[in-house]
Design a protein around this motif. Sequence first.
Motif, short mmCIF file in Angstrom:
data_model
loop_
_atom_site.label_atom_id
_atom_site.label_comp_id
_atom_site.label_asym_id
_atom_site.label_seq_id
_atom_site.Cartn_x
_atom_site.Cartn_y
_atom_site.Cartn_z
N VAL A 225 -9.74 30.76 -24.04
CA VAL A 225 -8.79 29.65 -23.92
C VAL A 225 -8.01 29.50 -25.21
N VAL A 226 -6.72 29.30 -25.08
CA VAL A 226 -5.84 29.03 -26.21
C VAL A 226 -5.26 27.64 -25.98
N GLU A 227 -5.64 26.71 -26.82
CA GLU A 227 -5.19 25.34 -26.64
C GLU A 227 -3.81 25.12 -27.26
N GLU A 228 -3.50 25.92 -28.29
CA GLU A 228 -2.20 25.75 -28.95
C GLU A 228 -1.77 27.08 -29.56
N MET A 229 -0.49 27.40 -29.42
CA MET A 229 0.06 28.62 -29.99
C MET A 229 0.37 28.38 -31.47
N ASP A 230 -0.43 29.00 -32.35
CA ASP A 230 -0.20 28.84 -33.78
C ASP A 230 -0.16 30.21 -34.45
N ALA A 231 -0.05 30.21 -35.79
CA ALA A 231 0.09 31.46 -36.53
C ALA A 231 -1.09 32.40 -36.32
N SER A 232 -2.29 31.84 -36.19
CA SER A 232 -3.46 32.69 -36.01
C SER A 232 -3.41 33.44 -34.68
N ILE A 233 -2.85 32.80 -33.67
CA ILE A 233 -2.72 33.45 -32.35
C ILE A 233 -1.66 34.53 -32.41
N ALA A 256 5.77 35.25 -23.97
CA ALA A 256 5.76 34.61 -22.66
C ALA A 256 4.92 33.34 -22.69
N ALA A 257 3.78 33.39 -23.39
CA ALA A 257 2.91 32.21 -23.48
C ALA A 257 3.61 31.07 -24.20
N LYS A 258 4.37 31.40 -25.23
CA LYS A 258 5.11 30.36 -25.97
C LYS A 258 6.13 29.69 -25.07
N ILE A 259 6.89 30.50 -24.34
CA ILE A 259 7.91 29.95 -23.43
C ILE A 259 7.25 29.08 -22.37
N ALA A 260 6.20 29.61 -21.74
CA ALA A 260 5.54 28.90 -20.64
C ALA A 260 4.93 27.59 -21.11
N THR A 261 4.14 27.63 -22.16
CA THR A 261 3.43 26.43 -22.60
C THR A 261 4.38 25.36 -23.10
N LEU A 262 5.43 25.74 -23.83
CA LEU A 262 6.39 24.76 -24.32
C LEU A 262 7.20 24.15 -23.16
N SER A 263 7.28 24.90 -22.05
CA SER A 263 7.99 24.41 -20.86
C SER A 263 7.10 23.57 -19.96
N GLY A 264 5.81 23.46 -20.31
CA GLY A 264 4.89 22.67 -19.50
C GLY A 264 4.15 23.45 -18.44
N THR A 265 4.09 24.78 -18.58
CA THR A 265 3.42 25.65 -17.61
C THR A 265 2.18 26.27 -18.22
N ASP A 266 1.04 26.17 -17.54
CA ASP A 266 -0.16 26.89 -17.96
C ASP A 266 0.05 28.37 -17.68
N MET A 267 -0.56 29.23 -18.51
CA MET A 267 -0.42 30.66 -18.31
C MET A 267 -1.76 31.35 -18.41
N ILE A 268 -1.96 32.36 -17.56
CA ILE A 268 -3.19 33.16 -17.56
C ILE A 268 -2.83 34.62 -17.72
N ILE A 269 -3.56 35.31 -18.60
CA ILE A 269 -3.49 36.77 -18.66
C ILE A 269 -4.78 37.30 -18.05
#
Length: 310
Positions: A225-233, A256-269
């Motif tokens: 699980v990634v709760e937030e997209m940060d530099a470590s990710i 893609a995860a950055k775009i999705a999450t900032l747009s309010g969409t959960d993403m799964i790989i």
Amino acid sequence: MIPFLQKADSIHSFITASFNFLGHWGLTPVSHYGRIDMTGKRIVVKVGTSTLTYATGHFNIRRVEKIVKTIADLQNAGNQMILVSSGSIALGMSKIGLRERPKDTPGKQACAAVGQCELMDMYDKQFSEYGVTVAQLLLTKYVLIEDRRRNVENAMAKLIELGVIPVVNENDTVSTYEMQFGDNDTLSAIVASLIGADLLILLSDIDGLFTDDPHKNPDAKLIEVVEEMDASIYGMAKSSTGSDVGTGGMATKLTAAKIATLSGTDMIIANGRDVCILHHIFDDSFKGTIFQAKKKESFRIEDFILETIG
């Protein structure tokens, strides 16, 4: 069990985590390990070239049939399904008889023109077996950043309203940005953002986000699980791809995860090589990485495209 729920350290925190995650979706947990009622959701599924085809460029028929059947079943269950599909260049190579992916842009465009016909013919035949109608949407960067973007949004919304599954691909025949979109990873997130999707699923040839490249490092650990997209990710991204038939690496998936999450969409790989992976996801028993949505009201997809793709 959903990876996010595996993070709980006690019965109390387990229950709290369960309801927090499911509450984000407006869902009610059936039981601690039971199925989740995933109906009435807008879901984008992105299928990569390595999932659709063998290394030869020919269709992986068993895998394609299973994916199509599951998407049709999810649509019949009351969800609004959108499919973003790569594969036109690889299929074109196979049809024409090329053994290696062309390095020049005209060669790729020629393969895409031939392969897109094969791709849509396959989807039309496969989905029609389950009474589902599909529509082809070929997009380019310029359509997505200009006023015509509204036309794309309206057309897609109408298709969804009519119960048609849009099958989206980049228009590789006229576009030179295919390498930068990254085997449609970025494009699928842009589509999810445009239509306000609840969930984006990237099916690839890897189980999810790892602490290092699992193809090279056997000690790499899956991040569930990634709760937030940060530099470590972002630092975990690898620009290379493990597939000879596709173009998408982990770097494009994190974009893609950055775009999705900032747009309010959960993403799964998740790994598309498992023919039952979509069922596993909705049966709450899959292996993969969940990126939790962190909607940012100031995020504008057209600005992001201009800044990152140019």
